[in-house]
Design a protein around this motif. Structure first.
Motif, PDB file in Angstrom:
ATOM      1  N   MET A   1       0.846  -1.205   0.000  1.00 48.46           N
ATOM      2  CA  MET A   1       0.000   0.000   0.000  1.00 48.46           C
ATOM      3  C   MET A   1       0.878   1.251   0.000  1.00 48.46           C
ATOM      4  O   MET A   1       1.922   1.279   0.639  1.00 48.46           O
ATOM      5  CB  MET A   1      -0.893   0.003   1.246  1.00 48.46           C
ATOM      6  N   LYS A   2       0.438   2.269  -0.669  1.00 50.52           N
ATOM      7  CA  LYS A   2       1.268   3.458  -0.817  1.00 50.52           C
ATOM      8  C   LYS A   2       1.135   4.435   0.345  1.00 50.52           C
ATOM      9  O   LYS A   2       1.935   5.367   0.452  1.00 50.52           O
ATOM     10  CB  LYS A   2       0.920   4.178  -2.112  1.00 50.52           C
ATOM     11  N   TRP A   3       0.127   4.265   1.199  1.00 48.84           N
ATOM     12  CA  TRP A   3      -0.108   5.255   2.258  1.00 48.84           C
ATOM     13  C   TRP A   3       0.649   4.882   3.528  1.00 48.84           C
ATOM     14  O   TRP A   3       0.315   3.905   4.189  1.00 48.84           O
ATOM     15  CB  TRP A   3      -1.604   5.342   2.575  1.00 48.84           C
ATOM     16  N   PRO A   4       1.677   5.644   3.912  1.00 48.82           N
ATOM     17  CA  PRO A   4       2.404   5.356   5.153  1.00 48.82           C
ATOM     18  C   PRO A   4       1.539   5.606   6.388  1.00 48.82           C
ATOM     19  O   PRO A   4       0.579   6.383   6.355  1.00 48.82           O
ATOM     20  CB  PRO A   4       3.586   6.332   5.113  1.00 48.82           C
ATOM     21  N   VAL A   5       1.913   4.937   7.475  1.00 47.73           N
ATOM     22  CA  VAL A   5       1.208   5.058   8.751  1.00 47.73           C
ATOM     23  C   VAL A   5       2.160   5.621   9.798  1.00 47.73           C
ATOM     24  O   VAL A   5       3.286   5.132   9.943  1.00 47.73           O
ATOM     25  CB  VAL A   5       0.689   3.679   9.226  1.00 47.73           C
ATOM     26  N   VAL A   6       1.720   6.635  10.510  1.00 51.87           N
ATOM     27  CA  VAL A   6       2.528   7.228  11.580  1.00 51.87           C
ATOM     28  C   VAL A   6       2.269   6.489  12.889  1.00 51.87           C
ATOM     29  O   VAL A   6       1.109   6.277  13.281  1.00 51.87           O
ATOM     30  CB  VAL A   6       2.198   8.729  11.754  1.00 51.87           C
ATOM     31  N   VAL A   7       3.334   6.097  13.561  1.00 54.68           N
ATOM     32  CA  VAL A   7       3.247   5.497  14.894  1.00 54.68           C
ATOM     33  C   VAL A   7       3.813   6.498  15.895  1.00 54.68           C
ATOM     34  O   VAL A   7       4.981   6.881  15.793  1.00 54.68           O
ATOM     35  CB  VAL A   7       4.021   4.163  14.964  1.00 54.68           C
ATOM     36  N   THR A   8       3.006   6.923  16.833  1.00 54.55           N
ATOM     37  CA  THR A   8       3.430   7.949  17.792  1.00 54.55           C
ATOM     38  C   THR A   8       3.788   7.375  19.158  1.00 54.55           C
ATOM     39  O   THR A   8       4.338   8.101  19.993  1.00 54.55           O
ATOM     40  CB  THR A   8       2.318   8.996  17.994  1.00 54.55           C
ATOM     41  N   VAL A 164      11.117  17.442  13.621  1.00 59.19           N
ATOM     42  CA  VAL A 164       9.977  18.206  13.113  1.00 59.19           C
ATOM     43  C   VAL A 164      10.115  18.558  11.629  1.00 59.19           C
ATOM     44  O   VAL A 164       9.144  18.418  10.872  1.00 59.19           O
ATOM     45  CB  VAL A 164       9.746  19.467  13.975  1.00 59.19           C
ATOM     46  N   PRO A 165      11.278  19.027  11.151  1.00 59.31           N
ATOM     47  CA  PRO A 165      11.377  19.335   9.717  1.00 59.31           C
ATOM     48  C   PRO A 165      11.038  18.139   8.826  1.00 59.31           C
ATOM     49  O   PRO A 165      10.374  18.299   7.794  1.00 59.31           O
ATOM     50  CB  PRO A 165      12.840  19.766   9.553  1.00 59.31           C
ATOM     51  N   ALA A 166      11.490  16.950   9.201  1.00 69.26           N
ATOM     52  CA  ALA A 166      11.176  15.756   8.403  1.00 69.26           C
ATOM     53  C   ALA A 166       9.678  15.470   8.436  1.00 69.26           C
ATOM     54  O   ALA A 166       9.080  15.088   7.422  1.00 69.26           O
ATOM     55  CB  ALA A 166      11.955  14.550   8.936  1.00 69.26           C
ATOM     56  N   CYS A 167       9.064  15.646   9.602  1.00 72.15           N
ATOM     57  CA  CYS A 167       7.619  15.443   9.723  1.00 72.15           C
ATOM     58  C   CYS A 167       6.863  16.454   8.868  1.00 72.15           C
ATOM     59  O   CYS A 167       5.894  16.105   8.171  1.00 72.15           O
ATOM     60  CB  CYS A 167       7.177  15.581  11.183  1.00 72.15           C
ATOM     61  N   GLU A 168       7.292  17.702   8.910  1.00 74.12           N
ATOM     62  CA  GLU A 168       6.632  18.752   8.137  1.00 74.12           C
ATOM     63  C   GLU A 168       6.702  18.458   6.640  1.00 74.12           C
ATOM     64  O   GLU A 168       5.733  18.728   5.902  1.00 74.12           O
ATOM     65  CB  GLU A 168       7.278  20.101   8.443  1.00 74.12           C
ATOM     66  N   GLU A 169       7.816  17.883   6.201  1.00 78.39           N
ATOM     67  CA  GLU A 169       7.955  17.546   4.781  1.00 78.39           C
ATOM     68  C   GLU A 169       6.915  16.512   4.366  1.00 78.39           C
ATOM     69  O   GLU A 169       6.288  16.622   3.311  1.00 78.39           O
ATOM     70  CB  GLU A 169       9.369  17.027   4.507  1.00 78.39           C
ATOM     71  N   TRP A 170       6.716  15.510   5.232  1.00 77.41           N
ATOM     72  CA  TRP A 170       5.696  14.498   4.951  1.00 77.41           C
ATOM     73  C   TRP A 170       4.299  15.126   4.925  1.00 77.41           C
ATOM     74  O   TRP A 170       3.477  14.796   4.062  1.00 77.41           O
ATOM     75  CB  TRP A 170       5.746  13.396   6.003  1.00 77.41           C
ATOM     76  N   VAL A 171       4.040  15.999   5.869  1.00 75.68           N
ATOM     77  CA  VAL A 171       2.716  16.621   5.949  1.00 75.68           C
ATOM     78  C   VAL A 171       2.453  17.465   4.702  1.00 75.68           C
ATOM     79  O   VAL A 171       1.351  17.444   4.132  1.00 75.68           O
ATOM     80  CB  VAL A 171       2.592  17.480   7.219  1.00 75.68           C
ATOM     81  N   GLN A 172       3.444  18.195   4.263  1.00 78.24           N
ATOM     82  CA  GLN A 172       3.289  19.046   3.076  1.00 78.24           C
ATOM     83  C   GLN A 172       3.004  18.220   1.824  1.00 78.24           C
ATOM     84  O   GLN A 172       2.282  18.667   0.918  1.00 78.24           O
ATOM     85  CB  GLN A 172       4.546  19.884   2.879  1.00 78.24           C
ATOM     86  N   ARG A 173       3.521  17.005   1.800  1.00 77.82           N
ATOM     87  CA  ARG A 173       3.277  16.126   0.641  1.00 77.82           C
ATOM     88  C   ARG A 173       1.877  15.524   0.670  1.00 77.82           C
ATOM     89  O   ARG A 173       1.418  14.975  -0.333  1.00 77.82           O
ATOM     90  CB  ARG A 173       4.310  15.005   0.628  1.00 77.82           C
ATOM     91  N   ARG A 174       1.199  15.609   1.826  1.00 76.78           N
ATOM     92  CA  ARG A 174      -0.144  15.039   2.012  1.00 76.78           C
ATOM     93  C   ARG A 174      -0.169  13.577   1.563  1.00 76.78           C
ATOM     94  O   ARG A 174      -1.096  13.121   0.875  1.00 76.78           O
ATOM     95  CB  ARG A 174      -1.202  15.853   1.261  1.00 76.78           C
ATOM     96  N   ALA A 175       0.869  12.863   1.972  1.00 79.28           N
ATOM     97  CA  ALA A 175       1.024  11.474   1.540  1.00 79.28           C
ATOM     98  C   ALA A 175       0.758  10.470   2.651  1.00 79.28           C
ATOM     99  O   ALA A 175       0.870   9.267   2.441  1.00 79.28           O
ATOM    100  CB  ALA A 175       2.437  11.263   0.989  1.00 79.28           C
ATOM    101  N   ILE A 176       0.423  10.939   3.850  1.00 77.22           N
ATOM    102  CA  ILE A 176       0.233  10.044   4.998  1.00 77.22           C
ATOM    103  C   ILE A 176      -1.206   9.540   5.039  1.00 77.22           C
ATOM    104  O   ILE A 176      -2.159  10.312   4.908  1.00 77.22           O
ATOM    105  CB  ILE A 176       0.596  10.769   6.308  1.00 77.22           C
ATOM    106  N   GLY A 177      -1.344   8.220   5.220  1.00 77.14           N
ATOM    107  CA  GLY A 177      -2.682   7.626   5.229  1.00 77.14           C
ATOM    108  C   GLY A 177      -3.350   7.616   6.577  1.00 77.14           C
ATOM    109  O   GLY A 177      -4.568   7.825   6.686  1.00 77.14           O
TER     110      GLY A 177
END
Length: 249
Positions: A1-8, A164-177
């Motif tokens: 699946m192409k949508w990554p999952v964030v584990v907090t 945080v910068p790496a997280c922001e990059e992912w958020v800007q791409r709107r690629a997180i499922g």
């Protein structure tokens, strides 16, 4: 699946939730916002453990609390009844030779309260070694059932350093499922670390998956819906996430 999952949650890259998600074919982004460490003041815990014979029940909601207790009490007291919220916590106790009397099927604090309620009589004394940010569910539920609960801090939960910068990059791409939250503290810390704008953008495009209703309420207070893991276990959270992301393909 192409949508990554964030584990907090506070787990390493090969932690139980991350492993389960990867076994289902999902890509995991480890955004650990909390870390577990020793308590700064163990006086209350050590005092309570010196008088274990005064308690009827010892209850655990975390493997971290188990580790702190069994390190200080290497020989399990035969006179104590033991309750554990989840199977992994029960397994940690069993590995140390502690016999667990009650583990709720749903592996929640509410479930443990419900399972213990028929076994409690008014005035029974319960010791609850907890984390510094433990929710009041177990303490309040057992107290309402008539028990005298002594809650002591066994370990501390702190904010972890997030890239945080790496997280922001992912958020800007709107690629997180999806973003998984196992506690209200994880919601609070991710919101604090990312800042309101980035946090809102993240959850505006990704589905929030929670382990319990209290965590869901923490998200709802910020204006975001969430999906409750079914069943309310880490495995259930992984499979719930997988099913939801299938619909996004």
């Amino acid at each position: 699946m192409k949508w990554p999952v964030v584990v907090t949650r506070a787990e390493p890259a090969d932690g139980p939730l991350s492993r389960e998600l990867r076994a289902l074919g999902l890509t995991v982004l480890g955004w650990r916002v909390l870390s577990i460490g020793p308590s700064g003041d163990t006086t209350a815990l050590e005092r309570a453990l010196r008088r274990l014979n005064e308690f009827d029940w010892l209850v655990f909601a975390s493997q971290h609390a188990v580790a702190e207790v069994v390190r200080r009490v290497p020989v399990p007291p035969a006179y104590l009844n033991i309750g554990a919220v989840g199977e992994r916590t029960a397994q940690a106790l069993a590995a140390a030779g502690w016999k667990v009397a009650v583990v709720p099927e749903d592996e929640t604090a509410q479930g443990l309260v419900a399972a213990l309620r028929p076994r409690l009589t008014p005035g029974m004394r319960v010791l609850f070694p907890a984390g510094s940010r433990s929710l009041p569910t177990l303490n309040q539920g057992l107290s309402r059932a008539g028990a005298e609960v002594t809650q002591v801090e066994a370990y501390a939960t702190h904010a972890a350093l997030l890239d945080v910068p790496a997280c922001e990059e992912w958020v800007q791409r709107r690629a997180i499922g999806a973003v998984t939250f196992t506690s209200p503290s994880a919601v609070e810390e991710l919101d604090r670390a990312l800042g309101m704008q980035t946090f809102d953008s993240l959850l505006g495009g990704a589905t929030a998956i929670t382990l319990g209703a209290t965590t869901g309420r923490a998200l709802a207070s910020r204006g975001f819906p969430s999906v409750l893991a079914s069943p309310a276990t880490l495995s259930g959270m992984a499979h719930t996430t997988y099913r939801l992301l299938q619909t996004r393909e």
